[in-house]
Design an enzyme around this catalytic site. Sequence first.
Site, PDB file in Angstrom:
ATOM      1  N   ASP A  38       3.185   2.870  -8.512  1.00  0.00           N
ATOM      2  CA  ASP A  38       3.712   3.870  -9.011  1.00  0.00           C
ATOM      3  C   ASP A  38       3.790   3.776 -10.743  1.00  0.00           C
ATOM      4  O   ASP A  38       4.734   4.262 -11.172  1.00  0.00           O
ATOM      5  CB  ASP A  38       5.312   4.351  -8.701  1.00  0.00           C
ATOM      6  CG  ASP A  38       5.198   4.264  -7.089  1.00  0.00           C
ATOM      7  OD1 ASP A  38       4.288   4.838  -6.402  1.00  0.00           O
ATOM      8  OD2 ASP A  38       5.991   3.516  -6.564  1.00  0.00           O
ATOM      9  N   HIS A  72      -0.426  10.203  -5.083  1.00  0.00           N
ATOM     10  CA  HIS A  72      -0.568  10.357  -6.205  1.00  0.00           C
ATOM     11  C   HIS A  72      -0.334  12.187  -6.629  1.00  0.00           C
ATOM     12  O   HIS A  72      -0.878  12.859  -5.510  1.00  0.00           O
ATOM     13  CB  HIS A  72      -1.937  10.429  -6.814  1.00  0.00           C
ATOM     14  CG  HIS A  72      -2.698   9.049  -6.530  1.00  0.00           C
ATOM     15  ND1 HIS A  72      -2.350   7.799  -7.155  1.00  0.00           N
ATOM     16  CD2 HIS A  72      -3.688   8.804  -5.548  1.00  0.00           C
ATOM     17  CE1 HIS A  72      -3.031   6.961  -6.849  1.00  0.00           C
ATOM     18  NE2 HIS A  72      -4.058   7.357  -5.698  1.00  0.00           N
TER      19      HIS A  72
HETATM   20  P1  IMP Z   1       2.825  -0.920   3.164  1.00  0.00           P
HETATM   21  O1  IMP Z   1       1.739  -0.615   2.188  1.00  0.00           O
HETATM   22  O2  IMP Z   1       3.188   0.549   3.646  1.00  0.00           O
HETATM   23  O3  IMP Z   1       2.800  -1.800   4.325  1.00  0.00           O
HETATM   24  O4  IMP Z   1       4.344  -1.438   2.614  1.00  0.00           O
HETATM   25  C1  IMP Z   1       4.406  -2.574   2.175  1.00  0.00           C
HETATM   26  C2  IMP Z   1       5.275  -2.628   0.861  1.00  0.00           C
HETATM   27  O5  IMP Z   1       4.353  -2.000  -0.293  1.00  0.00           O
HETATM   28  C3  IMP Z   1       6.469  -1.794   0.913  1.00  0.00           C
HETATM   29  O6  IMP Z   1       7.254  -2.273  -0.070  1.00  0.00           O
HETATM   30  C4  IMP Z   1       6.050  -0.616   0.114  1.00  0.00           C
HETATM   31  O7  IMP Z   1       7.269   0.154  -0.575  1.00  0.00           O
HETATM   32  C5  IMP Z   1       5.045  -1.012  -0.776  1.00  0.00           C
HETATM   33  N1  IMP Z   1       3.877  -0.050  -1.180  1.00  0.00           N
HETATM   34  C6  IMP Z   1       2.910   0.024  -0.611  1.00  0.00           C
HETATM   35  N2  IMP Z   1       2.327   1.175  -1.240  1.00  0.00           N
HETATM   36  C7  IMP Z   1       2.684   1.538  -2.431  1.00  0.00           C
HETATM   37  C8  IMP Z   1       2.681   2.435  -3.379  1.00  0.00           C
HETATM   38  O8  IMP Z   1       1.772   3.102  -3.637  1.00  0.00           O
HETATM   39  N3  IMP Z   1       3.551   2.586  -4.293  1.00  0.00           N
HETATM   40  C9  IMP Z   1       4.660   1.677  -4.428  1.00  0.00           C
HETATM   41  N4  IMP Z   1       4.921   0.832  -3.160  1.00  0.00           N
HETATM   42  C10 IMP Z   1       3.880   0.859  -2.235  1.00  0.00           C
END
Ligand code: IMP
Length: 476
Positions: A38, A72
């Site tokens: 982000d 996004h």
């Molecule tokens: P997952 O990618 O959904 O398996 O989540 C694993 C970790 O990555 C968690 O802490 C999510 O909040 C974080 N995360 C995954 N994608 C994003 C993103 O696009 N922005 C911020 N955090 C993310």
Amino acid sequence: MSITNIDKFIEEAYENFRPYYNEHFTKGYAVAGAHFGDEGKGKIVDALASQLKKQKYNIINYRGQGGGNAGHTVIDSESGKEYHFHYLPSGGLKSDIILLGAGMLLDPIKVAEEVKVLPDTVNILVDERATLSIKMERLLDGYYESLRKSNGIPVIGTTGSGVGTTVAHRALRVHVTFGDVKNISRAEELSKLFKQTPDLPEEIANQITTEYCEEVLAAIKNLRIVCSDVIFQQCIKEGWAGILELSQAFGLDMIHGNSGHFVTSTHTTVPGALADVGLSEKDIPNGSVIVAKAYASKVGAGPFVTKFEEDDSDIAQYIYDTNGERGVTTGRIRDLGWFDCIAVAEALRKNGTHVLALNCMDTIGMIPGGMAKICIAYKHKVTGKHIAYWPYNQDEYEPVYYEVPTAWEIKHCTNEKDLPLEVWNFIAHIEYFTGGIVRYIGTGGGDKDIVKISEYGIMQINKQKKLIGIWFKKLV
Ligand code: IMP
């Protein structure tokens, strides 16, 4: 050059492809996140794409890795239209071709929905090696998070988009790729492929109905499935510019990220994404830009060394009021903290670049108190030892801060000559403690709110750096 017939374009790319490495590429960049995601990578991709468009380049934008976990918000400044992407790269609107690369985890239904709202000038191509990530994997994502909770294991706080469970299926080689399904026409056949997943709980298996598989097949029929690296190479040979856009950020890298476990399930560095899409660093001759915010934010569980303390609640409130700071995918409120030079330096090192973009510089300039902290070392909570690398067990460390005056007003600024001395001083400190070189700064939410730093800015930063250098020598 504009593409009049994308199918003919693809056919010719295959026919004209020769198996030698094309050394005649012109332009190629990669953009990745520095901290916990982000950071506003889209703004930097957009700035690069605008610059390249002005130079009359056709643009091919490669989304490197991940899947529906990314989020996004893209505002087309020409039409004023707002788009919400999870699967498409944020630089999509200015691209002539978008490639959803081989490493990606894609829900065909959701991708087809995102594609539908795009202007006809943008062509979306999906790699045949990309993996289908459907309702089943999303349900399993939630299922495993709840199992962790009931077994007393800390939850990850995933986005619930099923990327981790899809990668697990790929590792077990029970995954389903677009290449596997592009010629399937019967829903029963597709359902059989999905249900080869071992240990699939019955209540989840029951949701993969024939009707659902029909919907998936219908969505797949609306997508163009290709060998994307062939298309990429042919475009580059024709003199196009390439942008490889990553999602998430260094701190979430599945191996090098936050304490090993509180991470996503793909590599989030440029070398990792290049491997995922089937390219090498030669394909990004102009190098990588690593994007950070002037403060830090994080969603999900796991250590966050520079997280704001209670005392900083007025600063946190100011940032929430100004920038919202809610996850686009989950709507969760992001935790906030100070800029972490240790994490960012590590991100630069592991991405193999020095080039930094600093977003939200307008916000940090207006925080209450007019002083920002930046973390310049980690201190072990027991031994008191200071380190300057990103450690594995981050819970064992606390931040060592250095305070830098902010107090500037630069919202919507686009000209570096309008930046006050304090901005150059802040950047000089970031460069000093990260070893990076800041080449873009974000000055607001709009796609035009950006300052590109040229020779003039470099001189201002270097002047400040000299002063800091002298000051630090005195301190030692
Ligand atoms: P997952 O990618 O959904 O398996 O989540 C694993 C970790 O990555 C968690 O802490 C999510 O909040 C974080 N995360 C995954 N994608 C994003 C993103 O696009 N922005 C911020 N955090 C993310």
